[in-house]
Scaffold this motif. Structure first.
Motif, short mmCIF file in Angstrom:
data_model
loop_
_atom_site.label_atom_id
_atom_site.label_comp_id
_atom_site.label_asym_id
_atom_site.label_seq_id
_atom_site.Cartn_x
_atom_site.Cartn_y
_atom_site.Cartn_z
N ILE A 24 -26.62 13.68 -11.29
CA ILE A 24 -26.88 12.60 -10.32
C ILE A 24 -25.84 12.65 -9.20
O ILE A 24 -26.17 12.45 -8.03
N ALA A 25 -24.58 12.94 -9.54
CA ALA A 25 -23.53 13.04 -8.51
C ALA A 25 -23.85 14.17 -7.53
O ALA A 25 -23.64 14.02 -6.32
N GLU A 26 -24.37 15.29 -8.04
CA GLU A 26 -24.77 16.40 -7.16
C GLU A 26 -25.91 15.97 -6.24
O GLU A 26 -25.91 16.27 -5.04
N LEU A 27 -26.90 15.27 -6.80
CA LEU A 27 -28.02 14.80 -5.99
C LEU A 27 -27.56 13.81 -4.92
O LEU A 27 -28.01 13.88 -3.76
N ARG A 28 -26.68 12.90 -5.29
CA ARG A 28 -26.16 11.93 -4.32
C ARG A 28 -25.43 12.64 -3.18
O ARG A 28 -25.54 12.23 -2.03
#
Length: 112
Positions: A24-28
């Motif tokens: 999720i951090a990568e997507l954000r």
């Protein structure tokens, strides 16, 4: 139309939660950009000597840096001096704590 699945959610292990939070951090990052300024503010807040919980905050920050494997000499330089790899490791360590804390027992009480 009724839901026919056995369960709506599935329990995840700490490792699965960590992988999900890091994903999720990568997507954000790809959608909203770098959040390091917020992390840097968080680190600086924990370093505030005027806080009544300064000693405990320092220990918590040391635990994050320890989990991220950031050398002690690098920790003293401040959050903006960290390398890209160290920043990624710090965020991953914070996500690791988030994953583990989400599994804590609910309604903890202090022993007498």
């Amino acid at each position: 139309m009724a839901i026919t699945a056995d369960r709506i959610s599935v329990p995840l292990s700490a490792g699965e939660r960590l992988n999900g939070l890091n994903h999720i951090a990568e997507l954000r990052t790809s959608h909203w950009g770098d959040s390091w300024p917020e992390v840097a503010r968080f680190i600086e807040d924990l370093c505030d000597k005027r806080d009544a919980q300064y000693d405990e905050n320092s220990r918590a920050l040391a635990a994050i840096f320890f989990l991220a494997r950031v050398p002690a000499a690098r920790q003293a330089l401040g959050p903006h001096a960290l390398t890209l790899e160290e920043k990624r490791a710090v965020i991953s360590a914070m996500n690791h704590f988030r994953a583990v804390v989400s599994l804590f027992p609910k309604r903890l009480t202090l022993p007498r």
